[in-house]
Design a protein around this motif. Structure first.
Motif, PDB file in Angstrom:
ATOM      1  N   LYS A  70       0.852  -1.170   0.000  1.00  0.00           N
ATOM      2  CA  LYS A  70       0.000   0.000   0.000  1.00  0.00           C
ATOM      3  C   LYS A  70       0.899   1.234   0.000  1.00  0.00           C
ATOM      4  CE  LYS A  70      -3.223  -0.523   2.898  1.00  0.00           C
ATOM      5  NZ  LYS A  70      -4.006  -0.584   4.121  1.00  0.00           N
ATOM      6  N   VAL A  71       0.595   2.183  -0.860  1.00  0.00           N
ATOM      7  CA  VAL A  71       1.343   3.431  -0.914  1.00  0.00           C
ATOM      8  C   VAL A  71       0.427   4.541  -0.409  1.00  0.00           C
ATOM      9  CG1 VAL A  71       2.542   5.092  -2.381  1.00  0.00           C
ATOM     10  CG2 VAL A  71       2.760   2.644  -2.829  1.00  0.00           C
ATOM     11  N   VAL A  72       0.927   5.279   0.576  1.00  0.00           N
ATOM     12  CA  VAL A  72       0.214   6.417   1.131  1.00  0.00           C
ATOM     13  C   VAL A  72       0.975   7.654   0.685  1.00  0.00           C
ATOM     14  CG1 VAL A  72      -0.566   7.526   3.256  1.00  0.00           C
ATOM     15  CG2 VAL A  72      -0.452   5.023   3.125  1.00  0.00           C
TER      16      VAL A  72
ATOM     17  N   ASN B 271      -1.792   0.797   9.043  1.00  0.00           N
ATOM     18  CA  ASN B 271      -2.750   1.886   9.153  1.00  0.00           C
ATOM     19  C   ASN B 271      -2.330   3.084   8.306  1.00  0.00           C
ATOM     20  OD1 ASN B 271      -4.332   4.086  10.001  1.00  0.00           O
ATOM     21  ND2 ASN B 271      -4.582   3.207  12.038  1.00  0.00           N
ATOM     22  N   GLU B 272      -3.135   3.418   7.315  1.00  0.00           N
ATOM     23  CA  GLU B 272      -2.840   4.521   6.412  1.00  0.00           C
ATOM     24  C   GLU B 272      -2.847   5.872   7.127  1.00  0.00           C
ATOM     25  OE1 GLU B 272      -5.664   2.664   6.104  1.00  0.00           O
ATOM     26  OE2 GLU B 272      -5.463   1.481   4.280  1.00  0.00           O
ATOM     27  N   LEU B 273      -3.747   6.026   8.102  1.00  0.00           N
ATOM     28  CA  LEU B 273      -3.853   7.306   8.801  1.00  0.00           C
ATOM     29  C   LEU B 273      -2.606   7.605   9.628  1.00  0.00           C
ATOM     30  CD1 LEU B 273      -7.605   7.220   9.863  1.00  0.00           C
ATOM     31  CD2 LEU B 273      -6.558   8.381   7.910  1.00  0.00           C
ATOM     32  N   GLU B 274      -2.012   6.578  10.187  1.00  0.00           N
ATOM     33  CA  GLU B 274      -0.753   6.764  10.913  1.00  0.00           C
ATOM     34  C   GLU B 274       0.333   7.270   9.969  1.00  0.00           C
ATOM     35  OE1 GLU B 274       0.224   3.078  12.823  1.00  0.00           O
ATOM     36  OE2 GLU B 274      -1.372   3.272  14.288  1.00  0.00           O
ATOM     37  N   ILE B 275       0.368   6.727   8.771  1.00  0.00           N
ATOM     38  CA  ILE B 275       1.374   7.134   7.785  1.00  0.00           C
ATOM     39  C   ILE B 275       1.113   8.562   7.327  1.00  0.00           C
ATOM     40  CG2 ILE B 275       2.357   6.644   5.519  1.00  0.00           C
ATOM     41  CD1 ILE B 275       3.134   4.664   7.764  1.00  0.00           C
TER      42      ILE B 275
END
Length: 169
Positions: free
Chosen positions: A69-71, A89-93
């Motif tokens: 997954k790329v954020v 977790n995307e939101l952490e990134i």
């Protein structure tokens, strides 16, 4: 004072790489935390840049890509991209990206004026692909200390050069 998401960060969050890419597709910073050959890195950068740069601004900032997954988030003329595992977790990134951008803004005054110092700042925040330091103040102090050491080294090098120049006259 705002509460940051990464204060409760999953201890096993693994960032595989960080890329800063301009709107024209030029890589401004690349930091690799997983093993990729030079050929793989070049292909990865080319493909990922194509995917991110062609996405509409209204789309979400997460892309499933090659089993990962790329954020990403665009600030000024740069795309800040971090690659993570599918279940991270995307939101952490996104919070880590924002944290990095805020520190860069404090140091440079503008995200668009990146230099090699941006690598040092990233290394103060992330180590081996994991969050190391969440405090902007601590990172700021470390950067200031590094800058002081660089200035001392420059002064000493200048002094040595002048001594050598005088001795060889």
């Amino acid at each position: 004072m705002c509460y940051c998401l990464f204060m409760d960060i999953d201890l096993y969050l693994q960032i595989h790489f960080v890329l800063l890419v301009s709107r024209q597709g030029k890589v401004r910073l690349a930091k690799w935390y997983s093993a990729y050959s030079q050929k793989e890195r070049a292909k990865l950068i080319r493909e990922l840049s194509g995917v991110i740069l062609t996405r509409a601004p209204k789309l979400c900032n997460f892309v499933e890509w090659m089993g990962l997954k790329v954020v990403y988030k665009r600030y000024a003329g740069l795309y800040f991209c971090m690659c993570i595992d599918q279940d991270d977790n995307e939101l952490e990134i996104l919070d880590i990206i924002h944290h990095y951008v805020e520190i860069l803004d404090r140091y440079f005054g503008s995200v668009s004026l990146l230099s090699l110092q941006a690598y040092y700042i990233l290394d103060e925040i992330l180590i081996a692909g994991e969050l190391q330091e969440s405090s902007k103040r601590v990172v700021g102090r470390l950067i200031d200390a590094q800058d002081s050491l660089v200035e001392i080294a420059k002064e000493q090098a200048s002094l040595v050069s002048s001594i050598i120049a005088q001795a060889t006259k």
